[in-house]
Design an enzyme around this catalytic site. Structure first.
Site, PDB file in Angstrom:
ATOM      1  N   SER A 282      63.525  65.285  30.571  1.00 55.57           N
ATOM      2  CA  SER A 282      64.741  64.698  30.003  1.00 55.57           C
ATOM      3  C   SER A 282      65.275  63.598  30.924  1.00 55.57           C
ATOM      4  O   SER A 282      64.548  62.660  31.228  1.00 55.57           O
ATOM      5  CB  SER A 282      65.767  65.815  29.779  1.00 55.57           C
ATOM      6  OG  SER A 282      66.801  65.359  28.959  1.00 55.57           O
TER       7      SER A 282
ATOM      8  N   ASP B  27      60.908  68.609  19.562  1.00 52.76           N
ATOM      9  CA  ASP B  27      61.975  67.937  20.304  1.00 52.76           C
ATOM     10  C   ASP B  27      62.467  66.747  19.479  1.00 52.76           C
ATOM     11  O   ASP B  27      61.756  65.759  19.319  1.00 52.76           O
ATOM     12  CB  ASP B  27      61.414  67.474  21.660  1.00 52.76           C
ATOM     13  CG  ASP B  27      62.476  66.809  22.534  1.00 52.76           C
ATOM     14  OD1 ASP B  27      63.589  66.538  22.043  1.00 52.76           O
ATOM     15  OD2 ASP B  27      62.170  66.560  23.707  1.00 52.76           O
TER      16      ASP B  27
ATOM     17  N   HIS C 123      63.907  70.399  22.595  1.00 51.62           N
ATOM     18  CA  HIS C 123      63.927  69.631  23.843  1.00 51.62           C
ATOM     19  C   HIS C 123      63.880  70.540  25.076  1.00 51.62           C
ATOM     20  O   HIS C 123      63.245  70.216  26.079  1.00 51.62           O
ATOM     21  CB  HIS C 123      65.203  68.788  23.857  1.00 51.62           C
ATOM     22  CG  HIS C 123      65.328  67.873  25.018  1.00 51.62           C
ATOM     23  ND1 HIS C 123      64.398  66.902  25.302  1.00 51.62           N
ATOM     24  CD2 HIS C 123      66.281  67.776  25.988  1.00 51.62           C
ATOM     25  CE1 HIS C 123      64.772  66.238  26.398  1.00 51.62           C
ATOM     26  NE2 HIS C 123      65.907  66.752  26.821  1.00 51.62           N
TER      27      HIS C 123
END
Lengths: 395, 219
Positions: free
Chosen positions: A165, A331, A364
Site C-alpha cells: 500500500s 483489491d 487490499h
C-alpha cells in the site's frame, strides 16, 4: 469522551511521539530534511526497529516500509496496544523475509506518530505538539528521511525494499530516487499514483476528523481534547476499502450481533457494524488524528510520473534494480490494473521485473494476512535475488 | 535452411533429452547465445527459462496463467503475468536479443501481430509450433473425417486453446509476409527427435510433427 482517560491517552501519545519505545536517531540543524514543500526541516527524529544481524559486508539489509496506519513495530509487541507486530506472518526467523538471513529495518515514516517527527511531536519553538504547523510531507520526503537513516546506519546499499500500500509507494519512490542503493524492490498492492477514487476516500476521512468539535483546528493537545469520534469514523470508512464485498460477506453476512432479531433502533444490530465500531475505537487508542491527515495527504500527492515528465518509465530508466510486483485479485483500492501499470513502465524502462497477481477474496489488506502464495513468491524472489547478490547462505 | 542433426537420440530418450529437458526446448535453447537477453512469451512453469539460466542467458518471461506465473516467480525467475496478444505492445523496440514463442503461436488470437511484435522487440525471434501438415494429422482429417488428436494435441475441438493451427508451409509464408529472415529451422519427428537428413521443405511439412524456426528482421 473528554476527561481523565482522554488526557492520559494524550499524554501517552505525546510521550510515544517524542520518546518512543524504539531506537531513535536525531538529525540536528546542520543536517535538515529537505521537504518537497520547500522547507528544510530540522531538527528531525526518526524512530526505527531492526531485526536480525547486519552482515560484515553490510549487504543483507531489507528495508520494510509500513502502510498508512502501520508503524515500525513489524515483529515485536506493539508498545501501545500490546498486540503482535503487523507483519509477523512475513518477517521473522524462517519467514519469507528471514531475519536469520537478512537484517530488517523499519522506520516510522516522517509525519507518523510513533516516534518519527510528525504533528504529534513537540515543536521545539513552542514546547507544544506541532499540530497543523507541521509542514506537509510527501512520500518522497518519507523516503529521503529513510535514506538519512541508512546513511546514519552506514548502509550504502539495500538488499531489498518492500512494503504494501503506502509502503509500496515508498518502495517505488526508493527505486526511482536511489536506484543504485536498491538491489531488489518488492512493491505489494501499490501504485505509481493515488487514484481520484482513493483521494476521494481520504477526503471523507479527513473531513470526518475535522468535523469533530474536539479536533479544535488541530490544537487538541493544547486544549486537552481528542477527536476520537472523527478519527474513528474515518477509520471505519477506510477499513471498508481495505476489505472486499466477498470477505465481508464471508466474515459477517447479515448476521446479528448478540441478538436474534433487529432492535428497530440504531444500535449495532449487525455483526459488521459492531466490527467496524471496534476497528474505529481501537484505532484512536494508537493513532494521532493529525498524523492521519498528514499521511493521507502524502498518499494523495503521490504521482511518480509527475516528477518524470509525465512518464513513469522515466523514473526507472537504467535502474539496475530487480523488481517483483504483487497485487491481489479482490483489491479494489489498489487494483491489479495499478500494479500492471507499474509493470508496463518497468518493461518499457527495460528493468528486470516479475509480476504476480494473487487470488484471494481478502481485498487490499491481503498483504497483511496469511496468504501462502504471497509468502512463496516473496521467498522465491528474495532467494533468487540473494543468489544474484552473492549473499552467504544463498540457496 | 534446416540444420543438420547435432546429436542422435535413442528411442528411450526421445521425449526428454540430456539433463531431462524437453527436446524441443533444448533445440530452442541451442539457438540462444550465452549472455544474451531473452524473453520467453508463454513461459508456462518456467522450464525453458531455467534451462536458459543454466546456460548464462538473462531470461524473462510472460505467462498468461496465474499458476504458471506464481510458480515461476517463486522459483526466482523474472516472469510477469500477461497476454502475448495484448502485452507485447508495451515492450520497447530492441529490448531483447531473442524473443521466444514456444508452443504458443497456435493459441494466440493474432499470430501475425504477435510475430511482428516479436521481431520488433527482439533482434531474433524463435518460434516453435506443432506442424498441422504432418501426415498423421492429414490422415485423420482425410480418412477419419474428424479434427485430429495426437499426443501433442490432445484436446477435443470444442475445448482446445489452440485456435490458429498452421503447417510448416503456412508458417514459412507468414515469415515471408512479415519480412522475417529464416536463419535456421529444425523439425522434430513424432518422438520429439530432431530429424536427421537434409530434405526438401515438403518432406518436413509431411513428416515433421513440430518445427522450430530461428528468425531475424530483414534489413
Amino acid at each position: 469522551m473528554v476527561g481523565t482517560a482522554a488526557t492520559i491517552d494524550l499524554a501517552d501519545r505525546r510521550r510515544e511521539a517524542d520518546q518512543p519505545h524504539s531506537l531513535t536517531v536525531r538529525f540536528g540543524m546542520s543536517n535538515p530534511l529537505r521537504l518537497d514543500a520547500g522547507v528544510d526541516f530540522a531538527p528531525m527524529q526518526i524512530a526505527y526497529q531492526t531485526y536480525g544481524t547486519l552482515n560484515p559486508e553490510r549487504s543483507n539489509a531489507i528495508l520494510v516500509c509500513h502502510a498508512l496506519t502501520g508503524d515500525q513495530h513489524v515483529v515485536n509487541t506493539h508498545p501501545v496496544t500490546g498486540k503482535p507486530g503487523w507483519w509477523e506472518t512475513m518477517v521473522g526467523p524462517g519467514r519469507p523475509i528471514d531475519t536469520e538471513r537478512y537484517f530488517v529495518i523499519c522506520a516510522n515514516v516522517v509525519g507518523g506518530c510513533m516516534g518519527s517527527s510528525g504533528p504529534a511531536s513537540t515543536n521545539p519553538a513552542t514546547g507544544m505538539p506541532w499540530g497543523l504547523d507541521f509542514p506537509v510531507i510527501t512520500v518522497r520526503d518519507m523516503v529521503r528521511a529513510q535514506a538519512m537513516l541508512l546513511d546514519h546506519l552506514g548502509i550504502e546499499s539495500l538488499f531489498a525494499v518492500t512494503g504494501g500500500s503506502m509502503g509500496g509507494m515508498q518502495v517505488l519512490q526508493w527505486a526511482a530516487s536511489y536506484p543504485q542503493r536498491v538491489f531488489a524492490a518488492l512493491p505489494i498492492a501499490g501504485a505509481t499514483r493515488h487514484s481520484a477514487q482513493n483521494i476521494a476516500f481520504h477526503e471523507v476521512g479527513r473531513q470526518a476528523v475535522m468535523a469533530d468539535p474536539d479536533w479544535r483546528a488541530g490544537r487538541y493537545f493544547a486544549e486537552g481534547t481528542n477527536p476520537r469520534r472523527g478519527l474513528a469514523v474515518a477509520r471505519m470508512a477506510a477499513h471498508i476499502t481495505y476489505l472486499s464485498d466477498a470477505a465481508l460477506h464471508r466474515k459477517f453476512g447479515r448476521r446479528f450481533q448478540d441478538r436474534d432479531n433487529p432492535t428497530f433502533s440504531f444500535d449495532a444490530d449487525f455483526q459488521v457494524e459492531s466490527y467496524l465500531r471496534h476497528q474505529g475505537i481501537t484505532f484512536v487508542e494508537r493513532f494521532d488524528a493529525n498524523s492521519y491527515l498528514y499521511l493521507t495527504r502524502a498518499m494523495d500527492y503521490f504521482d511518480l510520473a509527475a516528477d518524470y515528465e509525465g512518464v513513469v518509465a522515466n523514473a526507472f530508466r537504467g535502474a539496475p534494480t530487480r523488481f517483483c510486483v504483487i497485487s491481489f485479485t479482490s483489491d479494489w483500492l489498489f487494483p491489479t490494473a495499478e500494479s500492471r501499470a507499474i509493470v508496463h513502465a518497468l518493461n518499457a524502462a527495460g528493468a528486470r521485473v516479475s509480476f504476480a497477481e494473487i487470488t484471494t477474496d481478502k481485498g487490499h489488506d491481503a498483504f497483511l494476512l496469511d496468504e501462502p502464495e504471497l509468502f512463496a513468491i516473496v521467498r522465491g524472489f528474495l532467494d533468487g535475488a540473494a543468489k544474484a547478490r552473492g549473499l552467504r547462505g544463498s540457496r | 535452411m534446416l540444420s543438420r542433426l547435432k546429436y542422435d537420440l535413442t528411442m528411450a530418450e526421445a521425449a526428454r533429452g540430456p539433463g531431462g529437458a524437453r527436446v524441443d526446448l533444448l533445440v530452442v535453447a541451442d539457438m540462444v547465445q550465452s549472455g544474451a537477453r531473452a524473453l520467453d512469451v508463454g513461459c508456462g512453469d518456467g522450464e525453458l527459462l531455467r534451462l536458459l539460466e543454466t546456460r548464462g542467458v538473462d531470461g524473462r518471461g510472460i505467462e498468461l496463467s496465474r499458476e504458471g506465473v506464481n510458480e515461476c516467480v517463486a522459483k526466482g525467475l523474472a516472469v510477469v503475468q500477461g497476454d502475448a496478444d495484448t502485452d507485447l505492445a508495451d515492450y520497447p523496440d530492441d529490448a531483447f536479443d531473442f524473443v521466444i514463442l514456444s508452443q504458443t503461436l497456435q493459441a494466440t488470437r493474432q499470430p501475425r501481430i504477435v510475430l511482428e511484435h516479436m521481431l520488433r522487440i527482439g533482434r531474433h525471434a524463435i518460434v516453435s509450433f506443432p506442424n498441422f501438415g504432418h501426415w498423421n494429422i492429414r490422415l485423420q482429417l482425410l480418412l477419419g473425417g474428424h479434427m485430429p488428436h495426437t499426443d501433442n494435441l490432445p484436446y477435443a475441438w470444442y475445448e482446445t486453446p489452440n485456435i490458429h493451427f498452421c503447417s510448416i508451409k503456412d508458417f514459412r509464408q507468414l515469415c515471408l509476409l512479415v519480412g522475417a529472415r529464416m536463419e535456421e529451422a529444425v523439425a522434430l519427428n513424432a518422438w520429439g527427435r530432431r530429424m536427421r537428413l537434409k530434405m526438401p521443405w515438403w518432406f518436413w511439412n509431411l513428416f515433421g510433427e513440430q518445427a522450430v524456426f530461428l528468425l531475424s528482421r530483414r534489413g
